[in-house]
Design an enzyme around this catalytic site. Structure first.
Site, PDB file in Angstrom:
ATOM      1  N   HIS A  37       0.822  -1.216   0.000  1.00  0.00           N
ATOM      2  CA  HIS A  37       0.000   0.000   0.000  1.00  0.00           C
ATOM      3  C   HIS A  37       0.858   1.268   0.000  1.00  0.00           C
ATOM      4  O   HIS A  37       0.460   2.285   0.569  1.00  0.00           O
ATOM      5  CB  HIS A  37      -0.982  -0.021   1.183  1.00  0.00           C
ATOM      6  N   HIS A  56      -1.972   4.419   9.809  1.00  0.00           N
ATOM      7  CA  HIS A  56      -0.626   4.916  10.102  1.00  0.00           C
ATOM      8  C   HIS A  56      -0.748   6.214  10.902  1.00  0.00           C
ATOM      9  O   HIS A  56      -0.393   7.287  10.415  1.00  0.00           O
ATOM     10  CB  HIS A  56       0.160   5.162   8.818  1.00  0.00           C
ATOM     11  N   HIS A  59      10.055  -3.990   3.876  1.00  0.00           N
ATOM     12  CA  HIS A  59      10.476  -2.585   3.828  1.00  0.00           C
ATOM     13  C   HIS A  59      10.787  -2.047   5.205  1.00  0.00           C
ATOM     14  O   HIS A  59      10.255  -2.498   6.207  1.00  0.00           O
ATOM     15  CB  HIS A  59       9.458  -1.694   3.106  1.00  0.00           C
ATOM     16  N   GLU A  98       3.846  -5.647   8.559  1.00  0.00           N
ATOM     17  CA  GLU A  98       2.536  -5.431   7.929  1.00  0.00           C
ATOM     18  C   GLU A  98       2.028  -6.700   7.232  1.00  0.00           C
ATOM     19  O   GLU A  98       0.823  -6.870   7.035  1.00  0.00           O
ATOM     20  CB  GLU A  98       2.611  -4.285   6.906  1.00  0.00           C
TER      21      GLU A  98
HETATM   22  C1  DHB Z   1       5.736   3.832   2.820  1.00  0.00           C
HETATM   23  C2  DHB Z   1       4.730   3.887   3.785  1.00  0.00           C
HETATM   24  C3  DHB Z   1       4.044   2.757   4.111  1.00  0.00           C
HETATM   25  O1  DHB Z   1       3.034   2.781   5.008  1.00  0.00           O
HETATM   26  C4  DHB Z   1       4.329   1.552   3.515  1.00  0.00           C
HETATM   27  O2  DHB Z   1       3.650   0.474   3.919  1.00  0.00           O
HETATM   28  C5  DHB Z   1       5.323   1.481   2.555  1.00  0.00           C
HETATM   29  C6  DHB Z   1       6.018   2.621   2.208  1.00  0.00           C
HETATM   30  C7  DHB Z   1       6.479   5.076   2.450  1.00  0.00           C
HETATM   31  O3  DHB Z   1       6.273   6.104   3.109  1.00  0.00           O
HETATM   32  O4  DHB Z   1       7.264   5.026   1.492  1.00  0.00           O
HETATM   33 FE    FE Z   2       2.388   0.919   5.620  1.00  0.00          FE
END
Ligand code: DHB
Ligand code: FE
Length: 280
Positions: free
Chosen positions: A12, A59, A193, A240
């Site tokens: 997302h 978030h 990530h 996540e």
């Molecule tokens: C980013 C934010 C998110 O919530 C995520 O799941 C992946 C990337 C971002 O800020 O790049």
């Molecule tokens: Fe996220």
């Protein structure tokens, strides 16, 4: 009777939504990612669900550190796109399905999953970006949405195993609803990530590929991944992915992988998508 017929897992990443909102999807950076979304959009349009349960995380948009519910179900008639600091995304309002949502709340709580009930909940990129990925840019979202939010921001988040079992309970709940509805469930977030700290930008393609393979191959292994393994292998935000296990738990034991797409980079992350259908 209502029935969950399929699931879709997707990242997302907010920058994916921003690329769509600012007409950047055909630039050299973004085109390869968006080219991979066409087949999933066609599949979803053909499947044409009445309702999509979107398992996502907030978030710090609807909830702050003052209140951290582990599992929240949205029972409102509509949910507004959240303002995450740049004004709300110019995407359609998300229409809910209060009758099915209240049925889910009751069934899940009686099934011993202590849901928080949200009568009002602005929805951030965690929910709106998956809708954009799956539907493109329609005037209105083509189905009702039941938002189901999971805390993966403040430790301790729920385990993957508990998430998988919540998925199973969601399946039972949907199948005990009295109206004929075609339901699809989205699991969102991930893939590997990390957004901050020394390992910011971490991506682990081997871990992500094994996770996608596990959706049809060895879900049991996925449900046993510990928080430490997610952290070490998939970065601080890789947790996540437990939300994909709610989606997987809501499907049949035997599922077919219809489609997958995996691309690096999307902002600081690896973007993954999978479509799974119940085997009849
Ligand atoms: C980013 C934010 C998110 O919530 C995520 O799941 C992946 C990337 C971002 O800020 O790049
Ligand atoms: Fe996220």
């Amino acid at each position: 009777m209502a029935k969950i017929i399929a699931g879709l897992g997707t990242s997302h990443v907010p920058a994916i939504g921003a690329a769509m909102d600012h007409d950047k999807t055909q630039t050299p950076y973004w085109k390869p990612l968006f080219d991979g979304y066409g087949a999933a959009r066609e599949w979803l349009a053909e499947t044409n669900p009445d309702v999509v349960i979107v398992v996502f995380n907030d978030h710090a948009s609807a909830f702050s550190l003052e209140l951290i519910p582990t599992f929240t179900i949205g029972v409102a008639p509509e949910f507004q796109p959240a303002d995450e600091g740049y004004g709300p995304r110019q995407v359609p309002v998300v229409e809910g399905h209060p009758r099915l949502a209240w049925h889910l709340a009751e069934s899940l709580i009686l099934d011993e999953f202590d849901m928080t009930i949200a009568n009002e909940m602005p929805v951030d990129h965690g929910l709106t970006v998956p809708l954009s990925i799956a539907c493109g840019q329609p005037e209105a979202w083509p189905f009702k949405v039941i938002p189901l939010a999971v805390n993966v921001v403040q430790y301790p988040p729920p385990t993957g195993h508990r998430c998988f079992n919540l998925g199973r309970a969601i399946r039972r709940a949907v199948e005990s609803f009295d109206e004929d509805l075609k339901v699809v469930i989205f699991g969102t977030g991930g893939m590997s990530h990390q957004l901050q700290g020394e390992r910011a930008g971490l991506v682990n393609k081997a871990f992500d590929t094994a996770f996608l393979d596990g959706m049809t191959g060895d879900v049991d292994r996925l449900t046993k991944l510990s928080h430490t393994e997610y952290l070490r292998e998939a970065g601080s935000e890789g947790i996540e992915l437990v939300m994909w296990l709610i989606m997987r738990g809501a499907l049949a034991d035997d599922v077919k992988e219809v489609y997958r797409h995996y691309h690096i980079p999307a902002s600081n992350t690896a973007a993954g998508l999978i479509v799974l259908e119940n085997q009849p």
